[in-house]
Design a protein around this motif. Structure first.
Motif, PDB file in Angstrom:
ATOM      1  N   LEU A  14     -32.721  25.853  -1.346  1.00  0.00           N
ATOM      2  CA  LEU A  14     -33.287  25.973  -2.693  1.00  0.00           C
ATOM      3  C   LEU A  14     -34.444  26.967  -2.702  1.00  0.00           C
ATOM      4  O   LEU A  14     -35.343  26.883  -1.870  1.00  0.00           O
ATOM      5  N   VAL A  15     -34.401  27.904  -3.666  1.00  0.00           N
ATOM      6  CA  VAL A  15     -35.462  28.899  -3.806  1.00  0.00           C
ATOM      7  C   VAL A  15     -36.300  28.636  -5.056  1.00  0.00           C
ATOM      8  O   VAL A  15     -37.509  28.491  -5.001  1.00  0.00           O
ATOM      9  N   ARG A  16     -35.659  28.597  -6.222  1.00  0.00           N
ATOM     10  CA  ARG A  16     -36.377  28.333  -7.475  1.00  0.00           C
ATOM     11  C   ARG A  16     -35.431  27.785  -8.523  1.00  0.00           C
ATOM     12  O   ARG A  16     -34.209  27.928  -8.410  1.00  0.00           O
ATOM     13  N   VAL A  17     -36.025  27.153  -9.546  1.00  0.00           N
ATOM     14  CA  VAL A  17     -35.266  26.550 -10.639  1.00  0.00           C
ATOM     15  C   VAL A  17     -35.789  27.098 -11.950  1.00  0.00           C
ATOM     16  O   VAL A  17     -37.004  27.171 -12.171  1.00  0.00           O
ATOM     17  N   THR A  18     -34.870  27.498 -12.834  1.00  0.00           N
ATOM     18  CA  THR A  18     -35.238  28.019 -14.152  1.00  0.00           C
ATOM     19  C   THR A  18     -34.440  27.275 -15.209  1.00  0.00           C
ATOM     20  O   THR A  18     -33.221  27.168 -15.126  1.00  0.00           O
ATOM     21  N   GLU A  19     -35.151  26.781 -16.233  1.00  0.00           N
ATOM     22  CA  GLU A  19     -34.493  26.045 -17.307  1.00  0.00           C
ATOM     23  C   GLU A  19     -34.084  26.987 -18.433  1.00  0.00           C
ATOM     24  O   GLU A  19     -34.820  27.916 -18.781  1.00  0.00           O
ATOM     25  N   GLY A  20     -32.922  26.749 -19.020  1.00  0.00           N
ATOM     26  CA  GLY A  20     -32.440  27.517 -20.154  1.00  0.00           C
ATOM     27  C   GLY A  20     -32.115  26.605 -21.317  1.00  0.00           C
ATOM     28  O   GLY A  20     -32.289  25.391 -21.243  1.00  0.00           O
ATOM     29  N   PRO A  21     -31.618  27.149 -22.425  1.00  0.00           N
ATOM     30  CA  PRO A  21     -31.371  26.348 -23.624  1.00  0.00           C
ATOM     31  C   PRO A  21     -30.236  25.348 -23.481  1.00  0.00           C
ATOM     32  O   PRO A  21     -30.213  24.349 -24.197  1.00  0.00           O
ATOM     33  N   ASP A  22     -29.296  25.579 -22.570  1.00  0.00           N
ATOM     34  CA  ASP A  22     -28.186  24.639 -22.384  1.00  0.00           C
ATOM     35  C   ASP A  22     -27.796  24.522 -20.919  1.00  0.00           C
ATOM     36  O   ASP A  22     -26.703  24.082 -20.600  1.00  0.00           O
ATOM     37  N   ARG A  23     -28.702  24.889 -20.036  1.00  0.00           N
ATOM     38  CA  ARG A  23     -28.360  24.960 -18.619  1.00  0.00           C
ATOM     39  C   ARG A  23     -29.626  24.953 -17.764  1.00  0.00           C
ATOM     40  O   ARG A  23     -30.740  25.159 -18.255  1.00  0.00           O
ATOM     41  N   THR A  24     -29.416  24.746 -16.475  1.00  0.00           N
ATOM     42  CA  THR A  24     -30.473  24.911 -15.482  1.00  0.00           C
ATOM     43  C   THR A  24     -29.933  25.806 -14.387  1.00  0.00           C
ATOM     44  O   THR A  24     -28.854  25.528 -13.834  1.00  0.00           O
ATOM     45  N   ASP A  25     -30.634  26.873 -14.081  1.00  0.00           N
ATOM     46  CA  ASP A  25     -30.224  27.802 -13.037  1.00  0.00           C
ATOM     47  C   ASP A  25     -30.999  27.499 -11.758  1.00  0.00           C
ATOM     48  O   ASP A  25     -32.238  27.517 -11.746  1.00  0.00           O
TER      49      ASP A  25
END
Length: 223
Positions: A150-161
């Motif tokens: 795991l490097v980083r997590v980014t939240e989006g409007p309908d997803r998580t990257d």
């Protein structure tokens, strides 16, 4: 394989999710108080046998306005250092005692096992039956490495990257969790996907992508 304890949890996972889901940027429920209901999912085994790993489909609402969210969760016997922001809540388990329940997108154990599922080295387990694989879950990943960190997590409007670093690879790989589940084929270009089923409020079954693997992703873009 992990042992599933059929016992009480206070508060229940769904009670915790009723308070937590509306705080997420990707929550697509209505203005009314959430009343989440479990609609499907699967589990993955932690090779060390310490962390519970579950991918839960949760439906909120009824009829054509119902929305099904994907909530990957980990269950731990002690707090995960540095993951306070990802804590869904704590619950008293009838057998195991206090359990710290996390949004699994931020837990390195879940991320490593999700990558292993993509790569064909882990098998999806039935959500509520011991030692039983779930044949309805399918996964694929082109040119998989031996592991991912795991490097980083980014939240989006309908997803998580979830950006990961594959063992022996130079380019990043993004594991995109579809937080709002939609039936049908996910046509996002990528290296692989995990597809599974969930139940609609009317009792019928839907199937679609729970997660897709995207190579070389940078900032979030509309999909």
């Amino acid at each position: 394989m992990a042992v599933i304890h059929h016992t009480t949890m206070q508060p229940t996972k769904l009670e915790l999710l009723a308070a937590w889901l509306p705080t997420r940027t990707w929550y697509a429920g209505g203005a009314e108080e959430p009343r989440p209901a479990k609609a499907g999912g699967f589990r993955l085994d932690d090779p060390a046998g310490e962390v519970g790993v579950e991918f839960m489909a949760v439906t909120d609402g009824a009829g054509p306005d119902a929305v099904t969210h994907l909530v990957p969760m980990t269950y731990r016997g002690a707090p995960l250092e540095g993951a306070e922001h990802a804590l869904i809540g704590t619950s008293e388990h009838g057998v195991l005692g206090t359990r710290w329940i996390y949004d699994g997108a931020h837990d390195p154990v879940l991320v490593a096992q999700l990558y292993a599922l993509f790569a064909g080295r882990a098998e999806a387990q039935h959500q509520s039956v011991d030692d039983t694989t779930d044949p309805t879950v399918s996964a694929s990943l082109a040119a998989a490495g031996t592991g991912a960190e795991l490097v980083r997590v980014t939240e989006g409007p309908d997803r998580t990257d979830v950006e990961v670093r594959e063992t022996g690879a130079d380019a990043p790989l993004t594991l995109r969790l579809r937080r709002v589940l939609r039936p049908g084929t996910d046509d996002a270009p990528g290296r692989g996907r995990v597809t599974a089923e969930w139940r609609r409020p009317d009792g019928t079954t839907a199937r679609g992508a729970y997660a897709v693997a995207l190579a070389g992703q940078g900032p979030l873009r509309p999909s």
